[in-house]
Design a protein around this motif. Sequence first.
Motif, PDB file in Angstrom:
ATOM      1  N   ARG A 603       0.889  -1.401   0.490  1.00 36.51           N
ATOM      2  CA  ARG A 603       0.113   0.427  -0.188  1.00 36.51           C
ATOM      3  C   ARG A 603       1.024   1.283  -0.136  1.00 36.51           C
ATOM      4  O   ARG A 603       1.915   1.113   0.805  1.00 36.51           O
ATOM      5  N   GLU A 605       0.236   5.290   0.108  1.00 32.59           N
ATOM      6  CA  GLU A 605      -0.278   6.486   0.411  1.00 32.59           C
ATOM      7  C   GLU A 605      -0.262   7.540   0.618  1.00 32.59           C
ATOM      8  O   GLU A 605       0.942   8.130   1.006  1.00 32.59           O
ATOM      9  N   LEU A 633      -4.374  10.241  -1.419  1.00 39.36           N
ATOM     10  CA  LEU A 633      -5.268   9.745  -2.735  1.00 39.36           C
ATOM     11  C   LEU A 633      -4.348   8.476  -2.447  1.00 39.36           C
ATOM     12  O   LEU A 633      -2.632   8.418  -1.634  1.00 39.36           O
ATOM     13  N   SER A 634      -4.511   6.945  -2.702  1.00 37.39           N
ATOM     14  CA  SER A 634      -3.426   5.634  -1.963  1.00 37.39           C
ATOM     15  C   SER A 634      -4.441   4.906  -3.112  1.00 37.39           C
ATOM     16  O   SER A 634      -5.178   4.873  -3.295  1.00 37.39           O
ATOM     17  N   HIS A 635      -3.235   3.295  -3.036  1.00 44.41           N
ATOM     18  CA  HIS A 635      -3.641   2.434  -3.754  1.00 44.41           C
ATOM     19  C   HIS A 635      -2.642   1.679  -3.059  1.00 44.41           C
ATOM     20  O   HIS A 635      -1.989   1.417  -2.982  1.00 44.41           O
ATOM     21  N   HIS A 650      -6.259  -5.216  -7.501  1.00 39.41           N
ATOM     22  CA  HIS A 650      -5.921  -2.986  -7.247  1.00 39.41           C
ATOM     23  C   HIS A 650      -6.449  -2.469  -6.468  1.00 39.41           C
ATOM     24  O   HIS A 650      -8.152  -2.176  -7.055  1.00 39.41           O
ATOM     25  N   TYR A 651      -6.824  -1.756  -5.745  1.00 41.78           N
ATOM     26  CA  TYR A 651      -7.780  -1.096  -5.079  1.00 41.78           C
ATOM     27  C   TYR A 651      -6.945   1.093  -5.133  1.00 41.78           C
ATOM     28  O   TYR A 651      -6.488   0.815  -4.422  1.00 41.78           O
ATOM     29  N   THR A 652      -8.198   1.315  -5.525  1.00 43.59           N
ATOM     30  CA  THR A 652      -7.669   2.630  -5.129  1.00 43.59           C
ATOM     31  C   THR A 652      -8.665   3.876  -4.376  1.00 43.59           C
ATOM     32  O   THR A 652     -10.258   3.353  -5.099  1.00 43.59           O
ATOM     33  N   GLU A 653      -8.454   4.747  -3.894  1.00 41.59           N
ATOM     34  CA  GLU A 653      -8.986   5.484  -3.247  1.00 41.59           C
ATOM     35  C   GLU A 653      -8.313   7.022  -3.034  1.00 41.59           C
ATOM     36  O   GLU A 653      -7.096   7.304  -2.691  1.00 41.59           O
TER      37      GLU A 653
END
Length: 829
Positions: A603, A605, A633-635, A650-653
Motif C-alpha cells: 500500500r 498513500e 490518495l492511496s493505492h 488493486h484498489y484505489t481511493e
Amino acid sequence: MSLLLMLLLPLQAQEIIRGHVVDEATGEGIGFASVQYKGLNLVTITDPQGRFTIRLLKGKRLTISVLGYKSRTIDISDDSEKLFVSLRQDAKALKEVTVKKKRTRYSRKNNPAVDLMKRVIANKKLTNLSLRDYYQYQKYQKLTLALNDVSPELLANPKLSKFPWLLNQVETNSLTGKLILPLSVDETVTQKVYRRNPKDEKDIVKGQRSSGINDFFQTGEILNTVTKDVFTDINIYDDQVRILQHPFMSPISDGAISFYRFYIEDTVAIERDSCIHLHFLPNNQQDFGFRGDLYVLKDSSCQVRRCELILPNQTDVNFVENMKLVQEFTQLPTGEWVLSVDDMIVEMVLFDFMQKGVAIKTTRLSDYAFDEIPKQLFRGKAKTAIDPDAEMQDDAFWQQHRRVELTKSENSMGDFLSGMQSTGGFKYVLGVLKVLMENYVETGKKSKLDIGPVTSFVSNNFIDGLRTRFGAQTTGNLSRHLFWKGYIARGWKSKNTYYSSEVTWSLNKKKYMSSEFPKRNISFLSTYDVMSPSDKFLSSDKDNVFTAWRWTDADKMMFYKRQKLTFEREEQWGFRSLFSVKAEQNESAGNMPYFKFRTTELRAEIEYSPGALFVNSKMRRHKVNREAPIITLSHTAGVKGLLGGDYSYHYTEASIFKRFWFGSWGRIDLFTRAGVQWNQVPFPLLCMPAANLSYFSHKHMFNLINNMEFMNDRFVSVDFNWDMQGKIFNRIPLIRRLHWREYVGAKMLWGALSDKNNPYLQQNNGSNILLAFPEQTRLMNPDIPYWEISLGIRSIFRFFQVEYVRRMNYNDNRFGSKNSVRFGFTLMF
C-alpha cells in the motif's frame, strides 16, 4: 490543571446590575447603547428594548453613551442592583443628523462616516507590506492564562492560609482591575522574513519559553498549541480575520460598509497625531462581528493609527464573556506605517459553577527592515522554523528581547508549581485529573510506561460478550527513538485471548510519543483480534466503552491475524507519505457467512494538508485547525503467492476535505471520498459503506446504514455539514438565551457493483473467488444514490449535541428504523 483549580476555588455569588436605558422625553427604551466601566475592560450594550446586565463593581463609575444623546456617568454603590437611566438628546449632535422620532435612522447615503471609511478601505493597500520586495521584523509575544475575577472574600478564607503558594500567586490585572491567578505564561521571540519574488515567507523562532500548569501533563503542549490557534494573530487589513477559531469581518474589509454601521464620534490626538475617532458595530448584533473604535489619521493617507475591537455579548461566542483587542500602528523614519502593538484580552467562563478564566496576549513588533534578505533564511518549505537553541536561551537573551516585563506572578511561576506539587490534596486530585484527561495512567514521575487507554479496559461485543483489555505504551522517557505499545484482551463468553504488539523506530527524536509531528517512523505490528467490518472506519478505539453502545446488533464479525510493516514520513509543509506491507488472515465469526483466506497487500498513500496544526493526546493525534484542504490518495495492491496471499487485486481511493466560511451564516464542511476495486474479489475486499453502528456521532460515517448493508466495487460518498452558528436560533427571543447552535447535514452514497463481483449472476456460478453475500446485504441501484439527512443542536449546556437523523430512501426490506437520534460531545467557541 486549570479545570482543577476552577473547581476547587468556589465561585462566589456575584452581584449584578440590571438596568434599563430610556429616552428622557419619550420614555422609550434606547437600544444598542454602550454601558461600560471607564478604564476597565468591562463593557456591554443594551438590547433593542434598552435593557442590560453588567457586573456590580462597588466604587466604580459606569458610563452610558449612545450617538445622539448626552452620556451619563453613575457612581456604583451597594444599592445599584437595579438602575433606571434616562438619557437626554444632545442638541449639538442633533444638528449634524436628521432625527426621526427618538433616534436617527442609520443610512449609508450622505453619511460622512461611510465616505471616510470608503477612503480608508481604498487606501489600505498603501500599508500592505507584501507589495515590498523584502521586509522583516522581530516579534515578541507573551501569552498568559489565568483564573479571573478571584473574589477577595475567597482569599480571606482561613482555609486558604494553609496554601501560601496559592495566595502569593494572586495579583491585580492592570487592564481590568480584577484579581487574577496566573496559571501559565508562554514567551516567544520570532523573526519574520518575507520576499516578493519568488514569493516566500517564514517565521523563525529564536526563543521560546513556557512555564505553568502544562508542565504537569506529558501532553501539555496541547494547551499551548490550542491556545495559540484560538488566540491567533490577526491583520485588520485582511477581509476576514480569524480568532477564536471563527472568521470575523474586518472593519476595514471590502465588505465592511455593508456589514457594519459607522459613526464619527470626535477628533482626538494620539500622541502627536490628529485622528478622527469612528465607532462601529454590526448591522445585526447577533452576527459574528466586532464592535469597536477606529482612529484614522486626519490627512489624505487615511491611515489607521489605532484600532480597538470588542466582541459584543450578543454575538454569543461560547465561553467568551468579554474580549478586547487593541492594535497600534507606528510610522517608521522612512515613512512606512507598520503594526507595533497587538494586545488582546479574553475573559472566559467554561461553566457557571466554575471559576472564570482569562487569556492575555501581549505582542510587540520592532526592528522593521526592508533590505534584501539572504536566501538561506528561506530554505525549506516549512512556514515556521525553530532554531535548535530556541528552548535553551538564557536570561540574558530574554532581558535583551523581552519588550514587556513579566508580572510578579509570572516571574514566580516556578514557586507556584513547586508549592502545588508538594501539597498532598492537590497532588492526589491532580493524579485523578490526569487520568481523566489523558486516558492513561503514568507509572512514575517521569513515566517510562503508561497504562491504558482506560476507556478500553472493559467493553463488549457479539462474539466475546464481556471483554476486558489491558494495554500499555512506552514513552520518550525510556527512549527518544524506540517505542512500543500493545495490549492483551480476554473475551469471557468466547474464552478467546487476543493481543496486539507494535514496535516503532522514530528516525527523529521525540519528546514523549512516536506520533509527534513530524512523523519519520518505521513500525512493525503483530496482532490477533476480532472486529466488525465497519470498525475500520472508526476514528476512536473499537474497544472504547462508549462505542459499544450500538443501535443495531453487530453480529457479523471476523477474526483477523495481522502482521504489518509501515514507513511513514511527514514534511513541515504539509505533505505526508506512507508505504506498508501487510500480511493478514481473515476468518468469519458470528453470523457472518463462512470464509477463511489470506491476503498480502502493498500500500502507498500520500496526503497534502497545507498549514495543518496537530496536537497529541496519549491515544492519538488531532488536527486543530481545519481551514486548509486535506487531499488524500492511496493505492493498495494484493499480491497472490507473496507471503501466502490468496488473491491478486488493486484498489484505489481518493478523498478531499474542505471547510468553507460564509461570514455570519457559519461554515460548511464538505468531505468527498471515492474508491474503485478493479478486480474480482471476495466480498470482504469490496467497498463497504462507512456504517456507524454507535449512538454517538462519528465524522464521515453514515448513521443509518447497517453493517455491510451495501456491497459495491466502486463508490462515491459525500458528507455535507452546515453549522449555522446560531444564525436562526439567535433571532428567536426565548431560544436565544440558551446559546444553542443549529446545524443541518446530508450524507450521500453512490455505488455500483460490476458483473464480475456479483455472486448472484449465472456467469459467476462455480467461481473459486466470489463468496455469497451476508444476509441483509443488497445491491444498490446505480441510478439512485442513498441519502440521509440530519438536523442537530450543538452547545447544549455548552458541550453536548443532539442530532435527529432520517434515512430518505432504500427503506424497503431493511432491518431498523428510518428515524433515529445521535449524540455527541463538542467544545467549540
